[in-house]
Scaffold this active site. Structure first.
Site, PDB file in Angstrom:
ATOM      1  N   HIS A 254     -17.953  13.304   0.551  1.00  0.00           N
ATOM      2  CA  HIS A 254     -18.406  13.735  -0.880  1.00  0.00           C
ATOM      3  C   HIS A 254     -17.276  14.692  -1.483  1.00  0.00           C
ATOM      4  O   HIS A 254     -17.357  15.946  -1.753  1.00  0.00           O
ATOM      5  CB  HIS A 254     -19.708  14.589  -0.791  1.00  0.00           C
ATOM      6  CG  HIS A 254     -20.944  13.744  -0.347  1.00  0.00           C
ATOM      7  ND1 HIS A 254     -21.217  14.001   1.038  1.00  0.00           N
ATOM      8  CD2 HIS A 254     -21.765  12.809  -1.109  1.00  0.00           C
ATOM      9  CE1 HIS A 254     -22.443  12.907   0.982  1.00  0.00           C
ATOM     10  NE2 HIS A 254     -22.560  12.372  -0.233  1.00  0.00           N
ATOM     11  N   PHE A 256     -13.842  14.185  -4.775  1.00  0.00           N
ATOM     12  CA  PHE A 256     -13.471  13.453  -5.914  1.00  0.00           C
ATOM     13  C   PHE A 256     -13.049  12.230  -5.586  1.00  0.00           C
ATOM     14  O   PHE A 256     -13.372  11.489  -6.629  1.00  0.00           O
ATOM     15  CB  PHE A 256     -12.282  14.220  -6.484  1.00  0.00           C
ATOM     16  CG  PHE A 256     -11.634  13.888  -7.850  1.00  0.00           C
ATOM     17  CD1 PHE A 256     -12.515  13.817  -9.005  1.00  0.00           C
ATOM     18  CD2 PHE A 256     -10.513  13.146  -7.861  1.00  0.00           C
ATOM     19  CE1 PHE A 256     -12.390  13.368 -10.231  1.00  0.00           C
ATOM     20  CE2 PHE A 256     -10.185  12.498  -9.177  1.00  0.00           C
ATOM     21  CZ  PHE A 256     -11.141  12.816 -10.387  1.00  0.00           C
ATOM     22  N   ARG A 257     -12.474  11.676  -4.616  1.00  0.00           N
ATOM     23  CA  ARG A 257     -12.403  10.251  -4.504  1.00  0.00           C
ATOM     24  C   ARG A 257     -13.749   9.511  -4.438  1.00  0.00           C
ATOM     25  O   ARG A 257     -13.756   8.449  -4.985  1.00  0.00           O
ATOM     26  CB  ARG A 257     -11.708  10.052  -3.362  1.00  0.00           C
ATOM     27  CG  ARG A 257     -10.979   8.574  -3.119  1.00  0.00           C
ATOM     28  CD  ARG A 257     -10.070   8.320  -2.217  1.00  0.00           C
ATOM     29  NE  ARG A 257      -9.006   9.233  -1.881  1.00  0.00           N
ATOM     30  CZ  ARG A 257      -7.816   9.058  -2.864  1.00  0.00           C
ATOM     31  NH1 ARG A 257      -7.764   7.758  -3.359  1.00  0.00           N
ATOM     32  NH2 ARG A 257      -6.630   9.647  -2.804  1.00  0.00           N
ATOM     33  N   HIS A 294     -22.227  13.168 -10.750  1.00  0.00           N
ATOM     34  CA  HIS A 294     -23.137  13.082  -9.737  1.00  0.00           C
ATOM     35  C   HIS A 294     -23.104  13.899  -8.443  1.00  0.00           C
ATOM     36  O   HIS A 294     -24.074  14.023  -7.981  1.00  0.00           O
ATOM     37  CB  HIS A 294     -23.463  11.317  -9.418  1.00  0.00           C
ATOM     38  CG  HIS A 294     -22.952  11.062  -8.334  1.00  0.00           C
ATOM     39  ND1 HIS A 294     -21.693  10.639  -8.197  1.00  0.00           N
ATOM     40  CD2 HIS A 294     -23.105  10.618  -6.939  1.00  0.00           C
ATOM     41  CE1 HIS A 294     -20.978  10.169  -7.105  1.00  0.00           C
ATOM     42  NE2 HIS A 294     -22.018  10.314  -6.372  1.00  0.00           N
ATOM     43  N   ASP A 295     -21.932  14.317  -7.932  1.00  0.00           N
ATOM     44  CA  ASP A 295     -22.091  14.950  -6.789  1.00  0.00           C
ATOM     45  C   ASP A 295     -21.157  16.367  -6.837  1.00  0.00           C
ATOM     46  O   ASP A 295     -20.703  16.857  -5.821  1.00  0.00           O
ATOM     47  CB  ASP A 295     -21.115  14.224  -5.610  1.00  0.00           C
ATOM     48  CG  ASP A 295     -22.482  13.347  -4.572  1.00  0.00           C
ATOM     49  OD1 ASP A 295     -23.702  13.629  -4.729  1.00  0.00           O
ATOM     50  OD2 ASP A 295     -22.000  12.273  -4.208  1.00  0.00           O
ATOM     51  N   ASP A 404     -23.779   4.468  -6.352  1.00  0.00           N
ATOM     52  CA  ASP A 404     -23.488   5.758  -5.422  1.00  0.00           C
ATOM     53  C   ASP A 404     -23.364   5.469  -3.895  1.00  0.00           C
ATOM     54  O   ASP A 404     -22.654   5.815  -3.231  1.00  0.00           O
ATOM     55  CB  ASP A 404     -24.631   6.614  -5.596  1.00  0.00           C
ATOM     56  CG  ASP A 404     -24.592   7.780  -4.653  1.00  0.00           C
ATOM     57  OD1 ASP A 404     -23.323   8.304  -4.500  1.00  0.00           O
ATOM     58  OD2 ASP A 404     -25.716   8.640  -4.383  1.00  0.00           O
TER      59      ASP A 404
END
Length: 521
Positions: A254, A256-257, A294-295, A404
């Site tokens: 989880h 940035f990639r 989203h994360d 996702d």
């Protein structure tokens, strides 16, 4: 007394004129080297007429006399007279000219005032940036000291430690120092090949540095027309993306990639499914922004851990999707910074609706709600209506869910490294759960799970049913997205057969090596 002009030392004898000024004779002497302008000035002065007044020179017969050094001389008995021309008109022109000059002077004065005001405001902002920067550094130092202290206490006493939160809301709601400068990441010019590849699920996300991914995300917002539609400041868009990247942690999965992966897949599905023809620009912006955010600030430990460990996030959000609620909160904390507010020029009512929709989509990524959301979508899919607001809302929730968890849609060489990353993060959590005496999920236990067993059930019972339902609305995704999932399922089932066979051979060898008494030699 006669009025004179010119040099007395001139080799040419001076000229003399005799004027009638208010019934009295006035002698005027001037050099032949004087210009007509100088002579006019002299005549005005001698006749008590304001300078720069248009004048005429007339003789006693009323004839006009040219005003220049060669004009005919006269005598005291034949007096010339200076007559002003259009005095009123000239005065009006002079007044008009003075008014224009006054207005210009006022404008220059206003410009200088604005310049001074801007300079002062810049100085204040620079001071504020400096103070905020120092404040952030001090806060980060304190937080690091606290983490070290907590780690030390935990290692000594074996006690349970809360899941640390990088973005702490006790920091007055601000983690980042304001950015007045243009973000430093370089502008990459994307090749036509890259632009086309960005629109496809086969895009290889492993070949790109963070700066390049930022440029790709920036390109997506421009290409979809979102920058123009919502009047986004391009520099603010850069600052926002940079702040987004800074607020993803360096987790194995989880990170940035992963954010870029999900956003690129969303961009690809928008093109593949022709969503621009079926949904509004507002919907496009909601989908992309929710994917990007989203994360945010994911700590690397899932909701089950947060709830079981009674972390700060679980307590704050009452055990209800603590991570997803946190992602939403961080997203809008960033947008609340003026330097990062890409919606600054959006109407308040429109922004309110977009904010609520983005929150709805990010909350939909909680896998605990998977069955509920998919069942709702299945009921609508057979008679889907793009003009029905509830139908479109449900579709958007399913789209972000698809993106996702879409890694297995990508080619094997792109997808498989993500499985390793996910398992690494799972194992970090399960090791911590064991050390803290918390329940451990079998699919996260390094002693029980393998890559094939981790993926087969997920692909068969989660991914394929969801993507096949979406396929009812968009048949074009079958070849490009659904078939790769089926191939991936077959690939991992073959790997499992190989693992099972090897396990059976190992067990047989161990059995054969045991003596009749049951003890190993």
């Amino acid at each position: 007394m006669p009025t004179t002009m010119g040099s007395a030392s001139s080799s040419y004898p001076p000229r003399a004129l005799y004027l009638d000024v208010d019934g009295k004779m006035q002698k005027v002497i001037f050099s032949q080297h004087c210009s007509p302008y100088d002579i006019r000035e002299l005549l005005c002065s001698s006749s008590n007429i304001a300078r720069n007044t248009a004048i005429s020179l007339v003789d006693p017969d009323g004839a006009l006399v040219s005003i220049d050094p060669t004009m005919p001389s006269n005598s005291p008995s034949f007096l010339y007279k200076v007559v002003p021309q259009s005095t009123v008109q000239a005065g009006e022109k002079e007044d008009m000219f003075q008014n224009v000059l006054t207005q210009v002077a006022e404008q220059f004065s206003r410009i200088n005032e604005l310049k001074t005001e801007v300079t002062n405001r810049l100085a204040m902002l620079e001071k504020r940036v400096e103070l905020e920067g120092l404040k952030v550094l001090e806060i980060e130092k304190c937080k690091n000291d606290l983490r070290k202290l907590r780690d030390e206490l935990t290692s000594r006493g074996g006690g349970r430690m809360n899941c640390a939160c990088k973005y702490n809301f006790s920091d007055d709601g601000k983690k980042l120092s304001p950015r007045r400068d243009v973000p430093s990441y370089p502008k990459y010019t994307l090749s036509q090949e890259t632009i086309e590849a960005l629109k496809k699920p086969t895009f290889d996300v492993w070949h790109w540095e963070h700066n390049e991914m930022l440029s790709c995300l920036e390109y997506m917002y421009h290409d979809l027309g979102l920058v123009k539609e919502f009047n986004m400041n391009p520099i603010t868009l850069k600052r926002w993306l940079l702040s987004i990247q800074e607020n993803y942690r360096d987790n194995p999965f989880h990170n940035f990639r992963h954010c870029f992966c999900v956003s690129q897949m969303m961009y690809g599905m928008i093109h593949l499914c022709n969503l621009q023809e079926k949904l509004t620009m507002t919907d496009m912006c909601i989908l992309m922004t929710a994917a990007v955010c989203h994360d945010l600030d994911h700590p690397g430990y899932n909701n089950t851990y947060q709830i079981n460990a009674r972390t700060e996030l679980a307590v704050r959000y009452n055990d209800i999707s603590p991570l997803e609620n946190h992602h939403c909160a961080v997203a809008f904390q960033i947008i609340s910074l003026p330097e990062c507010n890409i919606f600054a020029n959006t109407e308040p009512e429109v922004f309110k609706q977009m904010r609520q929709a983005i929150i709805t989509l990010i909350l939909a990524t909680d896998m605990a709600r998977h069955g509920e959301i998919l069942d709702s979508f299945k009921k609508k899919a057979d008679n889907f209506d793009f003009t029905n607001e509830d139908h479109v809302k449900c579709l958007k929730m399913v789209l972000i869910k698809c993106c996702d968890i879409s890694n297995e849609v990508r080619p094997t060489e792109v997808a498989e490294p993500w499985v390793d990353c996910l398992l690494e993060e799972y194992f970090m959590q399960s090791d911590r759960e064991k050390s803290e005496g918390l329940p451990v999920a079998p699919f996260m236990d390094r002693d029980k799970v393998t890559k094939p067993t981790a993926q087969i059930g997920f692909i068969k019972f989660v991914l394929i049913p969801m993507f096949e339902t979406v396929m009812k609305l968009f048949p074009q995704i079958e070849e490009i997205m659904v078939q790769p999932l089926r191939d991936s399922r077959d690939h991992y089932e073959e790997l499992k057969q190989i693992d099972d066979a090897m396990t059976e051979v190992t067990q047989k060898k161990n059995t054969d090596s045991m003596p009749l008494g049951g003890k190993k030699k």
